[in-house]
Design an enzyme around this catalytic site. Sequence first.
Site, PDB file in Angstrom:
ATOM      1  N   SER A 157      44.012  45.054  39.930  1.00 44.05           N
ATOM      2  CA  SER A 157      44.092  43.597  39.943  1.00 44.05           C
ATOM      3  C   SER A 157      45.438  43.172  40.519  1.00 44.05           C
ATOM      4  O   SER A 157      46.487  43.369  39.898  1.00 44.05           O
ATOM      5  CB  SER A 157      43.936  43.043  38.529  1.00 44.05           C
TER       6      SER A 157
ATOM      7  N   HIS B 236      41.095  43.869  43.529  1.00 46.08           N
ATOM      8  CA  HIS B 236      40.578  42.707  42.803  1.00 46.08           C
ATOM      9  C   HIS B 236      41.576  41.559  42.912  1.00 46.08           C
ATOM     10  O   HIS B 236      42.765  41.719  42.622  1.00 46.08           O
ATOM     11  CB  HIS B 236      40.345  43.061  41.339  1.00 46.08           C
TER      12      HIS B 236
ATOM     13  N   ASP C 298      42.285  37.612  41.748  1.00 46.16           N
ATOM     14  CA  ASP C 298      41.953  36.497  40.863  1.00 46.16           C
ATOM     15  C   ASP C 298      42.491  35.199  41.444  1.00 46.16           C
ATOM     16  O   ASP C 298      43.711  34.995  41.525  1.00 46.16           O
ATOM     17  CB  ASP C 298      42.558  36.715  39.474  1.00 46.16           C
TER      18      ASP C 298
ATOM     19  N   MET D 169      42.931  31.344  40.905  1.00 42.54           N
ATOM     20  CA  MET D 169      42.932  30.372  39.798  1.00 42.54           C
ATOM     21  C   MET D 169      43.501  29.046  40.277  1.00 42.54           C
ATOM     22  O   MET D 169      44.477  29.012  41.040  1.00 42.54           O
ATOM     23  CB  MET D 169      43.777  30.902  38.634  1.00 42.54           C
TER      24      MET D 169
ATOM     25  N   HIS E 147      37.506  36.996  42.765  1.00 43.68           N
ATOM     26  CA  HIS E 147      36.915  36.260  41.639  1.00 43.68           C
ATOM     27  C   HIS E 147      37.451  34.833  41.667  1.00 43.68           C
ATOM     28  O   HIS E 147      38.640  34.593  41.467  1.00 43.68           O
ATOM     29  CB  HIS E 147      37.289  36.949  40.315  1.00 43.68           C
TER      30      HIS E 147
ATOM     31  N   MET F 269      38.056  31.741  39.990  1.00 46.93           N
ATOM     32  CA  MET F 269      38.181  31.063  38.696  1.00 46.93           C
ATOM     33  C   MET F 269      38.673  29.651  38.967  1.00 46.93           C
ATOM     34  O   MET F 269      39.821  29.296  38.675  1.00 46.93           O
ATOM     35  CB  MET F 269      39.130  31.839  37.777  1.00 46.93           C
TER      36      MET F 269
ATOM     37  N   MET G 264      34.164  39.544  31.549  1.00 42.72           N
ATOM     38  CA  MET G 264      35.580  39.426  31.198  1.00 42.72           C
ATOM     39  C   MET G 264      35.814  39.979  29.798  1.00 42.72           C
ATOM     40  O   MET G 264      35.097  39.622  28.856  1.00 42.72           O
ATOM     41  CB  MET G 264      36.015  37.962  31.262  1.00 42.72           C
TER      42      MET G 264
ATOM     43  N   ASP H 176      36.992  43.278  33.331  1.00 39.40           N
ATOM     44  CA  ASP H 176      38.348  42.858  33.678  1.00 39.40           C
ATOM     45  C   ASP H 176      39.029  42.287  32.450  1.00 39.40           C
ATOM     46  O   ASP H 176      38.543  41.325  31.855  1.00 39.40           O
ATOM     47  CB  ASP H 176      38.282  41.809  34.791  1.00 39.40           C
TER      48      ASP H 176
END
Length: 220
Positions: free
Chosen positions: A7, A32, A34, A36, A65, A67, A136, A174
């Site tokens: 990540s 990975h 993230d 946000m 991902h 979010m 998650m 994750d």
Amino acid sequence: MIKIAPSFLSADFRNIQKEVKKIESAKADMIHLDVMDGHFVPNITFGPMIVKDIKRCTKLPLDVHLMVENPNFYLKAFKDAGADYLTISIESEIHLHKTLSQVKDLKLKVGCALNPATPFDLVKPVMKHLDLLLLMTVNPGFGGQKFIPDVLNKIKCAKDFIIKNKLKAEIEVDGGINPQTAKLVVKAGATILVAGDAIFKSKDYKKVIKRMRDLGKIQL
């Protein structure tokens, strides 16, 4: 086969290219990312520009991902930035089936994510469309959180459902994943392990990745 997805949220962003090369040398399977927005989760990370910079440094698949609120607004931007997987959080999208179809139309791998308190039953109607189900194991928003063991039963339920219905979706987890929790989630049915601090805050990325992958093999 167990796949390891470091990540990048835990990486040193002063040295993006260096960190990417270290991940590659450590034999990671994907990266990975993230994304946000400070609304869907209480944190802001990065957008398509950083994803594009990372893509320039590697041939590893980028597992993105989203979010964010209204994720359908950003699908094309992340496709153009180099995403290989786009995962939509089920809690963020009212018209989930439509958005997942848009991801598929972009010729990307389609993922759907569930927060720890979200029941597996809610994703069943779209499971046949997924390449990846992300469960998650912490509440999203920040790295370095403690693994929530209650999610293990959800992983088992998802695995049983996939086998029973002969589906193709892989199960990704994750949150709080390290060599100790890796054993638990793989035994429950996970096949892709996202790990942040366990890898990036270690002195030997390759050793940690190999250990988690090998522990997974033992559990299988």
